[in-house]
Design a protein around this motif. Sequence first.
Motif, PDB file in Angstrom:
ATOM      1  N   ALA A  68       0.841  -1.206   0.000  1.00  0.00           N
ATOM      2  CA  ALA A  68       0.000   0.000   0.000  1.00  0.00           C
ATOM      3  C   ALA A  68       0.873   1.251   0.000  1.00  0.00           C
ATOM      4  O   ALA A  68       0.576   2.238  -0.705  1.00  0.00           O
ATOM      5  CB  ALA A  68      -0.923  -0.012   1.214  1.00  0.00           C
ATOM      6  N   TYR A  69       1.948   1.254   0.772  1.00  0.00           N
ATOM      7  CA  TYR A  69       2.873   2.390   0.781  1.00  0.00           C
ATOM      8  C   TYR A  69       3.512   2.591  -0.596  1.00  0.00           C
ATOM      9  O   TYR A  69       3.779   3.715  -1.020  1.00  0.00           O
ATOM     10  CB  TYR A  69       3.969   2.168   1.818  1.00  0.00           C
ATOM     11  N   THR A  70       3.790   1.476  -1.267  1.00  0.00           N
ATOM     12  CA  THR A  70       4.386   1.557  -2.596  1.00  0.00           C
ATOM     13  C   THR A  70       3.434   2.242  -3.573  1.00  0.00           C
ATOM     14  O   THR A  70       3.844   3.087  -4.374  1.00  0.00           O
ATOM     15  CB  THR A  70       4.746   0.148  -3.093  1.00  0.00           C
ATOM     16  N   ALA A  71       2.155   1.874  -3.506  1.00  0.00           N
ATOM     17  CA  ALA A  71       1.160   2.545  -4.344  1.00  0.00           C
ATOM     18  C   ALA A  71       1.094   4.033  -4.002  1.00  0.00           C
ATOM     19  O   ALA A  71       1.008   4.886  -4.902  1.00  0.00           O
ATOM     20  CB  ALA A  71      -0.203   1.888  -4.157  1.00  0.00           C
ATOM     21  N   LEU A  72       1.154   4.350  -2.704  1.00  0.00           N
ATOM     22  CA  LEU A  72       1.154   5.759  -2.293  1.00  0.00           C
ATOM     23  C   LEU A  72       2.340   6.510  -2.888  1.00  0.00           C
ATOM     24  O   LEU A  72       2.208   7.646  -3.351  1.00  0.00           O
ATOM     25  CB  LEU A  72       1.210   5.861  -0.767  1.00  0.00           C
ATOM     26  N   GLY A  73       3.512   5.875  -2.867  1.00  0.00           N
ATOM     27  CA  GLY A  73       4.703   6.526  -3.398  1.00  0.00           C
ATOM     28  C   GLY A  73       4.572   6.851  -4.862  1.00  0.00           C
ATOM     29  O   GLY A  73       4.906   7.971  -5.304  1.00  0.00           O
ATOM     30  N   TYR A 132      -6.152   5.106  -4.487  1.00  0.00           N
ATOM     31  CA  TYR A 132      -6.612   6.439  -4.896  1.00  0.00           C
ATOM     32  C   TYR A 132      -8.056   6.665  -4.458  1.00  0.00           C
ATOM     33  O   TYR A 132      -8.406   7.740  -3.931  1.00  0.00           O
ATOM     34  CB  TYR A 132      -6.490   6.569  -6.417  1.00  0.00           C
ATOM     35  N   ASN A 133      -8.904   5.655  -4.663  1.00  0.00           N
ATOM     36  CA  ASN A 133     -10.306   5.792  -4.246  1.00  0.00           C
ATOM     37  C   ASN A 133     -10.442   5.794  -2.730  1.00  0.00           C
ATOM     38  O   ASN A 133     -11.302   6.482  -2.176  1.00  0.00           O
ATOM     39  CB  ASN A 133     -11.137   4.659  -4.855  1.00  0.00           C
ATOM     40  N   ALA A 134      -9.579   5.047  -2.038  1.00  0.00           N
ATOM     41  CA  ALA A 134      -9.600   5.065  -0.578  1.00  0.00           C
ATOM     42  C   ALA A 134      -9.210   6.440  -0.055  1.00  0.00           C
ATOM     43  O   ALA A 134      -9.724   6.896   0.975  1.00  0.00           O
ATOM     44  CB  ALA A 134      -8.652   3.999  -0.034  1.00  0.00           C
ATOM     45  N   ALA A 135      -8.305   7.122  -0.762  1.00  0.00           N
ATOM     46  CA  ALA A 135      -7.923   8.480  -0.353  1.00  0.00           C
ATOM     47  C   ALA A 135      -9.114   9.419  -0.422  1.00  0.00           C
ATOM     48  O   ALA A 135      -9.216  10.358   0.380  1.00  0.00           O
ATOM     49  CB  ALA A 135      -6.784   8.989  -1.238  1.00  0.00           C
ATOM     50  N   GLY A 136     -10.032   9.164  -1.352  1.00  0.00           N
ATOM     51  CA  GLY A 136     -11.239   9.983  -1.441  1.00  0.00           C
ATOM     52  C   GLY A 136     -12.176   9.799  -0.266  1.00  0.00           C
ATOM     53  O   GLY A 136     -13.075  10.624  -0.039  1.00  0.00           O
ATOM     54  N   LYS A 137     -11.963   8.753   0.521  1.00  0.00           N
ATOM     55  CA  LYS A 137     -12.777   8.518   1.720  1.00  0.00           C
ATOM     56  C   LYS A 137     -12.137   9.129   2.967  1.00  0.00           C
ATOM     57  O   LYS A 137     -12.606   8.896   4.077  1.00  0.00           O
ATOM     58  CB  LYS A 137     -12.956   7.012   1.931  1.00  0.00           C
ATOM     59  N   ARG A 138     -11.045   9.878   2.759  1.00  0.00           N
ATOM     60  CA  ARG A 138     -10.326  10.521   3.869  1.00  0.00           C
ATOM     61  C   ARG A 138      -9.862   9.490   4.904  1.00  0.00           C
ATOM     62  O   ARG A 138      -9.993   9.689   6.116  1.00  0.00           O
ATOM     63  CB  ARG A 138     -11.183  11.599   4.524  1.00  0.00           C
ATOM     64  N   LEU A 139      -9.271   8.412   4.418  1.00  0.00           N
ATOM     65  CA  LEU A 139      -8.709   7.407   5.317  1.00  0.00           C
ATOM     66  C   LEU A 139      -7.287   7.788   5.702  1.00  0.00           C
ATOM     67  O   LEU A 139      -6.597   8.506   4.988  1.00  0.00           O
ATOM     68  CB  LEU A 139      -8.688   6.038   4.623  1.00  0.00           C
ATOM     69  N   ARG A 140      -6.847   7.284   6.830  1.00  0.00           N
ATOM     70  CA  ARG A 140      -5.444   7.396   7.206  1.00  0.00           C
ATOM     71  C   ARG A 140      -4.677   6.240   6.560  1.00  0.00           C
ATOM     72  O   ARG A 140      -5.259   5.219   6.208  1.00  0.00           O
ATOM     73  CB  ARG A 140      -5.286   7.351   8.732  1.00  0.00           C
ATOM     74  N   THR A 141      -3.361   6.408   6.468  1.00  0.00           N
ATOM     75  CA  THR A 141      -2.573   5.372   5.799  1.00  0.00           C
ATOM     76  C   THR A 141      -2.697   4.028   6.509  1.00  0.00           C
ATOM     77  O   THR A 141      -2.723   2.985   5.852  1.00  0.00           O
ATOM     78  CB  THR A 141      -1.090   5.781   5.730  1.00  0.00           C
ATOM     79  N   ARG A 142      -2.767   4.023   7.832  1.00  0.00           N
ATOM     80  CA  ARG A 142      -2.842   2.756   8.550  1.00  0.00           C
ATOM     81  C   ARG A 142      -4.189   2.054   8.354  1.00  0.00           C
ATOM     82  O   ARG A 142      -4.341   0.893   8.723  1.00  0.00           O
ATOM     83  CB  ARG A 142      -2.580   2.968  10.040  1.00  0.00           C
ATOM     84  N   GLN A 143      -5.171   2.779   7.771  1.00  0.00           N
ATOM     85  CA  GLN A 143      -6.477   2.185   7.506  1.00  0.00           C
ATOM     86  C   GLN A 143      -6.591   1.649   6.087  1.00  0.00           C
ATOM     87  O   GLN A 143      -7.594   1.016   5.754  1.00  0.00           O
ATOM     88  CB  GLN A 143      -7.576   3.237   7.731  1.00  0.00           C
TER      89      GLN A 143
END
Length: 307
Positions: free
Chosen positions: A67-72, A106-117
């Motif tokens: 997941a961190y890799t996708a974030l990067g 990317y879609n999870a970021a639209g839900k205002r999640l934290r990285t650990r979630q």
Amino acid sequence: MTLAASGDTWGIAGPTFLGIYLALVVAAIIATAIIRSALSRGPSGPGFPSLLPEQAAFLNGGALLAAYTALGGLRRGGAIGANPDRTLLPTGPLPAGSSPLDTAVYNAAGKRLRTRQLTSDPWVSSALEDIRGSLERGGLLPSRGQRRASRLAALVLLPVVLLGVARISDGLSNDRPVGFLILLVVLSAIWMLVSLTRAPQRTKAGKRALTGLRGTHHHLAPGQAPSYATYGAGAAAMGVALFGASTLFLLDPAFAAEADINRATSGGPSSDVGSSCGSSSSCGSGSSGGSSCGGGGGCGGGGGCGG
């Protein structure tokens, strides 16, 4: 060899039985190692497969590193940022050619999640499970069945432990000292129980693949002080995948801090069990407190410490 004396349990002198028992313990541990080695071999052959960054990350450190890799990659592409409350948010369009995991994150970021979630989001979790499946089919990760079999391989030692328990019981009934045998049986049982909870995280083929990828992309290692501003999203993602979440702090330290990235997230620990019974369980070792054999019933006597 100590000769059996009248009254020796099972007609075998204590020190003699200890030697036999220790040999059985060592043989069972070696058998367990051989079984686990066969189960974790994976496909043979030179070289390593062409892996996507998210696959390399999952192989290296599991779901969170993937997941961190996708974030990067998404951050390098200008698609994701972080809010002051440390939740994620989309900051641009999803880059062309994004993987299913990129899309899910990317879609999870639209839900205002934290990285650990992230890994608990259903869409992200599904994408991660697909990655696991692809690595298992490629023989780079052991399947769930292989991991279960690897853990259960430790039960090869169970008959040896039960033999020791039976000897202790009969030795006590025969009024023979059994202190060192108790110690050896306890150590054997602990090794077995701990081993039942462990299995290799990746196959030998998977380890070779990671070693090859790190060699190919050594310029992305933090120790090489890479300039991620000159690399694209794919290289940034591969750097995180192979060298851990600390790479995100080189890529974009402000974002890494705002997104509450766990810098320590990196390669998963090996689960190969390398422990063995200590040498302190033999007759030649020191006292084990109240359980040891003392006086005339010690290791030097005819009764020995093995019942």
